[in-house]
Each structure stands twice: as structure tokens, then as C-alpha cells.
Scaffold this motif. Sequence first.
Motif, mmCIF file in Angstrom:
data_model
loop_
_atom_site.group_PDB
_atom_site.id
_atom_site.type_symbol
_atom_site.label_atom_id
_atom_site.label_comp_id
_atom_site.label_asym_id
_atom_site.label_seq_id
_atom_site.Cartn_x
_atom_site.Cartn_y
_atom_site.Cartn_z
ATOM 1 N N ALA B 263 13.443 -3.241 -1.795
ATOM 2 C CA ALA B 263 14.105 -3.869 -2.934
ATOM 3 C C ALA B 263 13.565 -3.304 -4.245
ATOM 4 O O ALA B 263 12.428 -2.859 -4.319
ATOM 5 N N PRO B 264 14.387 -3.301 -5.266
ATOM 6 C CA PRO B 264 13.899 -2.862 -6.575
ATOM 7 C C PRO B 264 12.891 -3.860 -7.130
ATOM 8 O O PRO B 264 12.951 -5.052 -6.827
ATOM 9 N N GLY B 265 11.973 -3.372 -7.932
ATOM 10 C CA GLY B 265 10.892 -4.208 -8.432
ATOM 11 C C GLY B 265 11.336 -5.443 -9.209
ATOM 12 O O GLY B 265 10.693 -6.477 -9.167
ATOM 13 N N LYS B 314 8.744 -0.419 -2.305
ATOM 14 C CA LYS B 314 8.034 0.570 -1.493
ATOM 15 C C LYS B 314 6.540 0.624 -1.770
ATOM 16 O O LYS B 314 5.798 1.224 -1.019
ATOM 17 N N ARG B 315 6.106 -0.047 -2.830
ATOM 18 C CA ARG B 315 4.654 -0.062 -3.041
ATOM 19 C C ARG B 315 3.948 -1.114 -2.192
ATOM 20 O O ARG B 315 2.732 -1.206 -2.172
ATOM 21 N N GLY B 316 4.753 -1.956 -1.538
ATOM 22 C CA GLY B 316 4.161 -2.949 -0.666
ATOM 23 C C GLY B 316 3.611 -4.158 -1.422
ATOM 24 O O GLY B 316 3.881 -4.338 -2.608
ATOM 25 N N PHE B 317 2.825 -4.959 -0.725
ATOM 26 C CA PHE B 317 2.279 -6.147 -1.377
ATOM 27 C C PHE B 317 0.965 -6.549 -0.733
ATOM 28 O O PHE B 317 0.567 -6.015 0.290
ATOM 29 N N GLN B 344 0.613 -13.801 -14.028
ATOM 30 C CA GLN B 344 2.079 -13.780 -13.924
ATOM 31 C C GLN B 344 2.533 -12.801 -12.847
ATOM 32 O O GLN B 344 3.540 -12.117 -13.005
ATOM 33 N N ALA B 345 1.767 -12.716 -11.784
ATOM 34 C CA ALA B 345 2.033 -11.670 -10.797
ATOM 35 C C ALA B 345 2.458 -12.229 -9.440
ATOM 36 O O ALA B 345 2.727 -11.492 -8.520
ATOM 37 N N PHE B 376 1.211 -11.198 -3.597
ATOM 38 C CA PHE B 376 1.381 -10.490 -4.873
ATOM 39 C C PHE B 376 1.991 -9.124 -4.616
ATOM 40 O O PHE B 376 1.470 -8.367 -3.796
ATOM 41 N N PRO B 377 3.068 -8.791 -5.325
ATOM 42 C CA PRO B 377 3.577 -7.429 -5.223
ATOM 43 C C PRO B 377 2.473 -6.467 -5.648
ATOM 44 O O PRO B 377 1.653 -6.794 -6.519
ATOM 45 N N ASN B 378 2.437 -5.310 -5.030
ATOM 46 C CA ASN B 378 1.358 -4.357 -5.294
ATOM 47 C C ASN B 378 1.605 -3.583 -6.588
ATOM 48 O O ASN B 378 1.949 -2.416 -6.559
#
Lengths: 256, 456
Positions: B263-265, B314-317, B344-345, B376-378
Amino acid sequence: MSAENTTAPGGWIVLGATSAMGRAFARAAAGTGAAVALAGRDIADMDATASDIRLTTGVEVSVWLFDAADPNAPADLAQRAAAWAETLDGALNAAVFIGSMPEQDEIDADPALIGPVARDNYAALAESLHRLAPLFEAQKGGAIIGVGSVAGDRGRIKNYVYGAAKAAFHTYLSGLRNRLGRCGAHVMTVKPGFVDTAMTWGLPGMFLVARPEEVAESCLAGLSKGRNVLYVPWFWIGIMTIIRTVPERIFKKLSI
Amino acid sequence: MTSWAEIPLSGWGRLSAPETLAARPERAAGFDAAVDEALDAGEGLLMRGAGRSYGDQAVLKGGRAVLTERLDRVLAFDPETGAIETEAGCDFQRLIRAFAPKGWIPAAIPGAANVTMGGAVANDVHGKNHHADGSFGDHVEWIELIAPSGKPRILMADATGRAEKDLFRATIGGMGLTGAIRRVGFRMMRTPGASAVVKESRAPDLEAQLAALESSDARFSVSWIDAMGTGAHLGRGLVEEAELSGAPPRSLKKGKTRVPFNAPGALLSSLVVKIFNEVHYRLVPAGGRESLKALETFLFPLDAIADWNRLYGKRGFRQFQCVLPPDQAEAGLARLLERAAAAQAASPLGVLKRMGAAGRGRLSFPMEGYTLAMDFPNRPGVEELLVDLYAITEKHHGRIYLAKDSILSARELDRMYAEAGTFRNTIAKLDPHGRMRSDMSERLELSARHAAEGGK
Ligand SMILES: Cc1cc2nc3c(=O)[nH]c(=O)nc-3n(C[C@H](O)[C@H](O)[C@H](O)COP(=O)(O)OP(=O)(O)OC[C@H]3O[C@@H](n4cnc5c(N)ncnc54)[C@H](O)[C@@H]3O)c2cc1C
């Protein structure tokens, strides 16, 4: 054997029950309430699958040794099947998942491997089904599923010895369908594309790979719709139609 | 001969996916052969179940992996006592589907249906009923494994010999470092059927949450927490309490939604998450609500979306999960939530739960207190955030759940887990060449250094 009772779940002989597809099919068949007889080479492994199926579904499970390399295997199988059919509530059915696929270059190095390939993918299976056929004629019903391969649809440089044996099996199944259809038994040919099994583990160039469980479900669904030839997943029929229609003068130059 | 193939293997958080030489045996004999070959090869052996651990625990760069997913059979079951024996690759979904209708379920069930029994032992997993029934390891009767020496062993839970006891306690929560688990024998618990009566109610702030969880006498209890809440809303959430039920559940949804690509960020921008959380909170009426759910829907809410980890792009979490002792819980949780909200993450997935008694393993995560989990998104800055959250955890005498971790240091581990030293000693004796390994075991200096083979 009481094939008159067509709604009773009956029983399935699963030839090649230690393969991922065979195991998945045995589980799925047991899920419909049918008894299953697991036939294959690795007794210890089939005992484990038998316990699993018994404990999770409650159906009766038998384990039979079947080694395609043993010339007596088809006759022994038919004998056990005849006795087993007597005990079933419903029709006897059989599904064949046996096959072997040495690398084409191993075969090129040792052409003597062609005999065993023909035996494992065709001769031993056809002989087994041939010896079972009278039981299907006697019960005037039941189903046979023969698992071939899309590789049998055309000879390709990568695996044409394997493909040739599969093609022979397809042709045999087509004839058997013709014969048994007359007495009310149904024969379905299944041609899987790429399936995620030990045979394809780590092979390069795999795409749109199906899980063994999906193949098993497709087999049962195809059977209930009375299909004769089933490609799984279904879109392989399109891929193979294209591959079959490429003219030979072009095809012979391809290395797909 | 085992068939080995180079495939990318990552943790559930998808931080990195190194190509790994992997085998996936389909028969018991093939399992033994693959394990033996990998042990002999000396490049390190990682056992791998469903890959549901988040960080680098089920990842091994440059080593070999044996995947257990095809060895998933139930081998024995006693309908009188609920004692069951399975292969290591059997997962919770199979067990629940087959046995809940017959009146039995595993006594500790994590939030992902595909977690295997091998993975359940290796992280001593806990479920929403931990405060009542303990963790998975509490119900294990024996474990059959191939030790790093290549020798098969059976470890009994009630062993009396010191060495045997030691090995058993190192294996529960031992992250696969004591050997390749073949089979597990454990006890299931009774259930009237395959459904649950679930009561949800709002808790406007942290104090209310803790009070609700503390006073609840439900068998299952857990809270969703709004990790974006600040000020008066700090720690607000929805408390979920449930009892097992035999009432016929509504049928399970057959098809799954699948996340087909990364998914897009923007999907997890803080604004979107804030709005989601607000709506989610308000969906439960102020007076609460009660519903009957199929057991699987109740236990595995996230599994309704297959591959949902791809939602993080794609950066994972990363996931953060800690447990704090009861006397530190309120103050510590407030600090953690403040720090997370300030960044805020956070994602929408915040979970708070009361835990019961400590597990039997040397490195078992569970202990009396409260556990908090947040995703948390990476993104840049997330490591700094995690470092701060770890420091707060330590300050409040808590510990980090290793199944979720990717950054803890060996020294921090020693301070959080009192028996880490004992664990290391056991491993050093059992596996002096460090044959069983993972990226995590290297990072936490748990596998023995293999100086004799030329170091790492
Ligand atoms: C959505 C989600 C929800 C979760 N909820 C919870 C929860 O509520 N409670 C909880 O406790 N955990 C939870 N987890 C974490 C999960 O339960 C653990 O990470 C579990 O260990 C994963 O099991 P696995 O089969 O996927 O093993 P993997 O992730 O593949 O491996 C985990 C560890 O087990 C070892 N291992 C696996 N099989 C074997 C074997 N046969 N022999 C030796 N070692 C082996 C591996 O080496 C590794 O160290 C959750 C995870 C997800 C993704």
C-alpha cells in the motif's frame, strides 16, 4: 458394495497419498464423509496422515502399501479394493496422484530412466485402473480421478519424456472414460499447471502456482459438475490452448 | 537427498528478506534428513513455522532454513482428557476447526491462526485468556526434537533430572535454539462449542481501561487502545470481554480479502489513523454492546484480511510489545502512550491486556501485569521511538516480547530477563558450535560463538 445408494459418501482409494496433492485430496474427500484408503510407498508417513484424518474428521482410514516399481502392486491393489468395496456404505472411487519427474538432463545422461518414468506416470497407473475397472462396472457407478499434467499436452524440450508418459495417461483415461461411462461410472482427467509441491520446490520460472489444497478442492468441485477434463487452476486451459496451437515449425524452435 | 532452494524469507514485519537456502519437507523422514543435512553443513540452521514472528527471529542471513508447514498432522488425541499430539507444523486454525465442534481448543491461542505448534512452543505464546489459563508452554506435556548434535530427544514437562528440566525450560520460549522440534504433546481445554459471546464497552482513559481489565472476571479479555489519544483521551479504548459458547455461530465468511500489493504510505498517515480510531471508538455505543461471534472471528480479527502486513508498504513495519508489572503499569503505560502519541507514528493496532502468572521458559515473555502492543510503519524516526519505548519499559521493570522485536541488545535482554544467563549457559553446553541460529540469536548473543570455525 451398494452403489444404489448414490447419496452415501462411499470411499476413496488415494493412490500416491504421500504426495502433497494426494494428502490434500484425502483430507478433502474425508471432509465429505467418505472413507479413505491411502495407498503409497511410505507406510510410516501414511500412518501419520491416517491418524490425522481419523482424528480430525472421524472417517475410517486404511493404509495400503503400493509401490509402482513392484510388478505385483496393481494386482494386489485390485484385490484389496474388491474386499474394501464390500465394506463401504456407498460407491468405491479412486484418485491417482502418482508420478515421478527426473530432470530431463538426468534422462539425457541415462536414457534407461525412460522405462521407470513411463511406469510411474503411466503403465503402473493404467494397469491399476484397468484391474479396478471391473469393480466400477459391477457397481455401476463411482468416480475415477486421474491426475496428469499440462506437460502432457505438448512435448517441450524441458520435460518431454515426462510429458510423453503423461500424454499416454491422458489418452488412457479418455478411453477408460469411454468404457466406464457406459455403465454409469465417471472418469475425470485432471491437468494441473504449476502446483506448489516437492516436485516444483525451488524450480525457477514458476508462476501462478496453486496450493495442493486448491487442487484438491477443484477436483471435488469438478467431479460434482461432471467434468471430463479439468485444468487446475482453470486459466491453464487458456495457456495450453495457446501452446497447443503454435505451429510445429515455430514450436520446435521455442524453449519454453 | 533433500531439495534445497534459495528463497527470500522475512519476518512478518517485512523489514528485510534475505535469500535463504531452504527445504520444505513433506514427510517425517524428509524432516529428519533436512535437519541433519543442515546441521552438518555448519552454516547455521533456522527452524521456521508460519513466519508470524515480526522481526528477525525467523530470519537467518547466509544460513539454512527448514520449513515445517507441510508437516501439519494431528497424530493422537484423547477425547477424555484433551491430550493431543501434533507435528510441529500443525497450526491453530486446523486444531480449532477440527476440535472446537468436539468441545476442545488449545488453552493458549495467539492472534494469528496460522501460527504453528513449533512457533507456539518457541515463543511460549499467550492468548486473550492468559490471565485465566496461562501461556502455551504451561500446557505442554512433552516435546520431541532433534538436538543440535543431531540426536533425537524427548523432553518431558515433568522431568525431574536437572539437565532434563533445564532443557525443557530452555525450549519453552527458546526461539528454536535448543533443536528442531518434530512433535509436541499438550493438553487442550474444554469449550462448549465454536463461538464466543463478546461484550464490548468504552473506556474513556487509561485509568478506566486498567480498572475494567482488573475487575473483569471474564475468561477472555483484551482492550483495543487508541494509540493516538492524548490529554484526556490518553489510553482510551474499547474493552472486550468474552466467554466461550456453544451457540451456533453465524457462518464464517468464506473468502478472504487479500492485499495484493504494497500500500502507498499515505494510507497510514497520522490523520487517516486518527480518523479511523475516532470512528472505531464511537462505533461501540456508549452503553456497550454484546454479540455472538464465531470463535475464529473473535480470536483472529486481523486474519480477515490475508497478507495485511502489506498494508504497511514496502518498507515494512515494526511492532512494539512489552509487559509491565502491576505496580508499574499505570505510570509506565502512560509514559509509553505519551511517547507514542507524540511521535504521531502509530497505526490503528494498539492492544492492551492483563497477564497472569509467568511462563515456564527461561525466556518466556508472560509475567503478571499488563502487556501493551503497538504497530508502527517503518518510517524514519521509528528506531529512535522504539529505543525510547524500550528505555521506558526497562525503567518500569518490564520486558520486551522477543517475537516482536528487531532492535533489543544483548545487555538489555540480560536486564529484562533475569534467566537469560542461565539460558545462555544451557545453549553453550547443548550447542557449542552455534549450529542452531537466527539473526536474532546472533544479535542477542544467545547462540554460542563459533570461534573454532573462524567467527561470524
Ligand atoms: C497478527 C499476529 C498476531 C499475533 N498475536 C499474538 C498473540 O496474541 N500472542 C502471542 O504470544 N503471539 C502473537 N503473535 C506472535 C506469534 O504467535 C509468534 O511469533 C509465533 O512464535 C509465530 O509462530 P510461527 O509458527 O509463525 O513461527 P515463526 O515465526 O516461523 O518462528 C518463530 C520462532 O519459532 C521457531 N520455530 C518454529 N518452528 C520450530 C520448530 N519446529 N522447531 C524449533 N523451532 C521452531 C523459529 O525458529 C523462531 O524462533 C502474533 C503474530 C501475528 C502476526
